[in-house]
Design an enzyme around this catalytic site. Structure first.
Site, PDB file in Angstrom:
ATOM      1  N   THR A  39       0.856  -1.197   0.000  1.00  0.00           N
ATOM      2  CA  THR A  39       0.000   0.000   0.000  1.00  0.00           C
ATOM      3  C   THR A  39       0.877   1.227   0.000  1.00  0.00           C
ATOM      4  O   THR A  39       1.862   1.273   0.733  1.00  0.00           O
ATOM      5  CB  THR A  39      -0.862   0.034   1.275  1.00  0.00           C
ATOM      6  OG1 THR A  39      -1.760  -1.059   1.219  1.00  0.00           O
ATOM      7  CG2 THR A  39      -1.629   1.329   1.403  1.00  0.00           C
ATOM      8  N   ARG A  77     -13.918  -7.474   0.241  1.00  0.00           N
ATOM      9  CA  ARG A  77     -12.993  -7.385   1.380  1.00  0.00           C
ATOM     10  C   ARG A  77     -12.406  -5.967   1.494  1.00  0.00           C
ATOM     11  O   ARG A  77     -11.986  -5.378   0.507  1.00  0.00           O
ATOM     12  CB  ARG A  77     -11.864  -8.396   1.198  1.00  0.00           C
ATOM     13  CG  ARG A  77     -10.816  -8.403   2.321  1.00  0.00           C
ATOM     14  CD  ARG A  77      -9.548  -7.742   1.872  1.00  0.00           C
ATOM     15  NE  ARG A  77      -8.476  -7.836   2.866  1.00  0.00           N
ATOM     16  CZ  ARG A  77      -7.439  -7.027   2.907  1.00  0.00           C
ATOM     17  NH1 ARG A  77      -7.317  -6.072   2.018  1.00  0.00           N
ATOM     18  NH2 ARG A  77      -6.512  -7.156   3.819  1.00  0.00           N
ATOM     19  N   VAL A  78     -12.405  -5.425   2.676  1.00  0.00           N
ATOM     20  CA  VAL A  78     -11.792  -4.120   2.907  1.00  0.00           C
ATOM     21  C   VAL A  78     -10.652  -4.304   3.898  1.00  0.00           C
ATOM     22  O   VAL A  78     -10.825  -4.962   4.927  1.00  0.00           O
ATOM     23  CB  VAL A  78     -12.834  -3.118   3.466  1.00  0.00           C
ATOM     24  CG1 VAL A  78     -12.170  -1.812   3.863  1.00  0.00           C
ATOM     25  CG2 VAL A  78     -13.920  -2.851   2.432  1.00  0.00           C
ATOM     26  N   GLY A  79      -9.489  -3.734   3.591  1.00  0.00           N
ATOM     27  CA  GLY A  79      -8.333  -3.851   4.486  1.00  0.00           C
ATOM     28  C   GLY A  79      -8.247  -2.662   5.432  1.00  0.00           C
ATOM     29  O   GLY A  79      -9.229  -1.948   5.656  1.00  0.00           O
ATOM     30  N   ASP A  80      -7.063  -2.426   5.960  1.00  0.00           N
ATOM     31  CA  ASP A  80      -6.871  -1.338   6.915  1.00  0.00           C
ATOM     32  C   ASP A  80      -6.746   0.031   6.247  1.00  0.00           C
ATOM     33  O   ASP A  80      -6.979   1.057   6.892  1.00  0.00           O
ATOM     34  CB  ASP A  80      -5.583  -1.578   7.723  1.00  0.00           C
ATOM     35  CG  ASP A  80      -4.371  -1.666   6.802  1.00  0.00           C
ATOM     36  OD1 ASP A  80      -4.388  -2.492   5.866  1.00  0.00           O
ATOM     37  OD2 ASP A  80      -3.411  -0.894   6.994  1.00  0.00           O
ATOM     38  N   THR A  91       1.313  -0.435   6.222  1.00  0.00           N
ATOM     39  CA  THR A  91       1.177  -1.334   5.081  1.00  0.00           C
ATOM     40  C   THR A  91       1.474  -2.750   5.568  1.00  0.00           C
ATOM     41  O   THR A  91       2.230  -2.939   6.512  1.00  0.00           O
ATOM     42  CB  THR A  91       2.113  -0.913   3.922  1.00  0.00           C
ATOM     43  OG1 THR A  91       2.059  -1.905   2.889  1.00  0.00           O
ATOM     44  CG2 THR A  91       3.554  -0.756   4.352  1.00  0.00           C
ATOM     45  N   GLY A  92       0.859  -3.721   4.920  1.00  0.00           N
ATOM     46  CA  GLY A  92       1.024  -5.104   5.356  1.00  0.00           C
ATOM     47  C   GLY A  92      -0.322  -5.807   5.344  1.00  0.00           C
ATOM     48  O   GLY A  92      -1.215  -5.424   4.584  1.00  0.00           O
ATOM     49  N   GLY A 140      -3.740  -6.230   6.327  1.00  0.00           N
ATOM     50  CA  GLY A 140      -4.738  -5.380   6.967  1.00  0.00           C
ATOM     51  C   GLY A 140      -5.449  -6.063   8.119  1.00  0.00           C
ATOM     52  O   GLY A 140      -5.730  -5.436   9.150  1.00  0.00           O
TER      53      GLY A 140
HETATM   54  C1  SD4 Z   1      -4.576  -4.326   2.955  1.00  0.00           C
HETATM   55  N1  SD4 Z   1      -2.763  -3.199   4.059  1.00  0.00           N
HETATM   56  O1  SD4 Z   1      -5.487  -4.195   2.159  1.00  0.00           O
HETATM   57  C2  SD4 Z   1      -3.347  -3.482   2.782  1.00  0.00           C
HETATM   58  C3  SD4 Z   1      -2.416  -4.164   1.849  1.00  0.00           C
HETATM   59  C4  SD4 Z   1      -1.014  -3.731   2.004  1.00  0.00           C
HETATM   60  O2  SD4 Z   1       1.206  -4.090   1.882  1.00  0.00           O
HETATM   61  O3  SD4 Z   1      -0.649  -2.773   2.545  1.00  0.00           O
HETATM   62  N2  SD4 Z   1      -0.070  -4.421   1.656  1.00  0.00           N
HETATM   63  O4  SD4 Z   1      -4.605  -5.144   3.875  1.00  0.00           O
END
Ligand code: SD4
Length: 322
Positions: A150, A178-181, A201-202, A204
């Site tokens: 992200t 699906r919704v992430g962070d 980032t990572g 979520g």
């Molecule tokens: C998510 N955090 O949708 C985001 C994806 C992401 O590095 O950041 N990936 O979960």
């Protein structure tokens, strides 16, 4: 003093352009929105905007957010389909009193109604990645969710105002809806001009368990340096999840305080990020975790060249870059 920090090498061109804005006194809000839009427009960044990787139904659903650290207003979109710049929609939503977070059909309808540019966001290259991943998942047992970055940016302007923005296609092969962070305030982003801002980032699903970005800003308010706040939040969350959930996904964060001091933390092998301040030209660093804290070094020219090559590598079945 002005400053900017952003996740991943892909932010470099956008940050470079935005620093010219900050240098001549434009707002942090404008800087982060313009810089994130640049990343969204670039077809070879496969986890943000145009060219972003699709969900399991081969549809590109995009998440983005914007927050203004002066007034604390924010706007965010989830699962937005075929609109060129989700971050601009998020920014526009931050000006609305209600409906700050819109998802799916409602987000798209509002964006179209407001005149935002429509664009087919699924590229041939992203389709080729999708097909390849389907094969790999079956042949090699790879997790369909690997591969996600992200872009998140925190900006500080000469007036002392701060803003943060994020944009992502989320986890590759995610389930539809699906919704992430990244569009969730407090998890993927948070900003308070009187303290500082943070973005994550990572994975979520795990970042949300720690309300990660809010927690970093809260610790800076209590007197931690940005580096202490970032490391303590990531380490404690990882520790807690390992003990109580038995596993923990990728967690990486960047933050900056109101004085332009920055912090970074990660639990992955190499996390690249970009920083620029009034005293430092946009610079790519590589962060890695050593025991209890994160260290970082300048990305050297070999690494930068490899990166350029890697994002341009042909993928079986992709005829064009876009
Ligand atoms: C998510 N955090 O949708 C985001 C994806 C992401 O590095 O950041 N990936 O979960």
């Amino acid at each position: 003093m002005w400053g900017m920090i952003a996740t991943w090498r892909m932010a470099l061109e956008g940050v470079t352009r935005a620093t010219a804005l900050l240098n001549r006194g434009e707002s942090a809000a404008q800087a982060v929105v313009e810089a994130v839009s640049d990343v969204e427009d670039f077809p070879l960044y496969k986890s943000v905007g145009y060219g972003g990787l699709p969900n399991e139904n081969c549809e590109v659903e995009l998440d983005a957010a914007f927050m203004d650290g002066d007034s604390l207003v924010f706007g965010a979109v989830g699962n937005l389909v075929d609109i060129a710049n989700p971050v601009r929609v998020a920014h526009a939503l931050s000006r609305e009193r209600f409906n700050s977070l819109l998802v799916g059909r409602g987000a798209r309808e509002w964006a179209v109604e407001q005149g935002f540019a429509q664009k087919k966001m699924l590229t041939d290259r992203a389709i080729a990645h999708y097909r390849k991943r389907c094969r790999e998942t079956i042949d090699k047992g790879l997790s369909p969710y690997d591969g996600h970055d992200t872009v998140g940016m925190v900006g500080l302007d000469l007036q002392g105002s701060m803003s943060v923005a994020t944009s992502t296609s989320g986890l590759f092969m995610k389930r539809r809806g699906r919704v992430g962070d990244s569009p969730i305030i407090g998890s993927g982003f948070y900003c308070d001009s009187q303290i500082g801002g943070a973005t994550a980032t990572g994975v979520g699903e795990d970042l949300m368990k720690g309300c990660t970005s809010y927690e970093i800003v809260r610790r800076m308010a209590q007197g931690m340096t940005p580096q202490q706040a970032a490391d303590s939040v990531v380490l404690e969350l990882e520790d807690k999840l390992m003990k109580r959930f038995g596993r923990c996904g990728d967690l990486s964060v960047v933050c900056m305080n109101k004085d332009g001091e920055f912090g970074v933390s990660t639990n992955i092998k190499t996390f690249s990020f970009v920083v620029a301040t009034a005293n430092m030209a946009p610079t790519v660093y590589l962060a890695e975790r050593l025991e209890e804290h994160t260290t970082y070094t300048l990305a050297d020219s070999d690494w930068l060249q490899d990166y350029e090559q890697r994002i341009r590598e042909p993928i079986d079945g992709a005829l064009h870059y876009d």
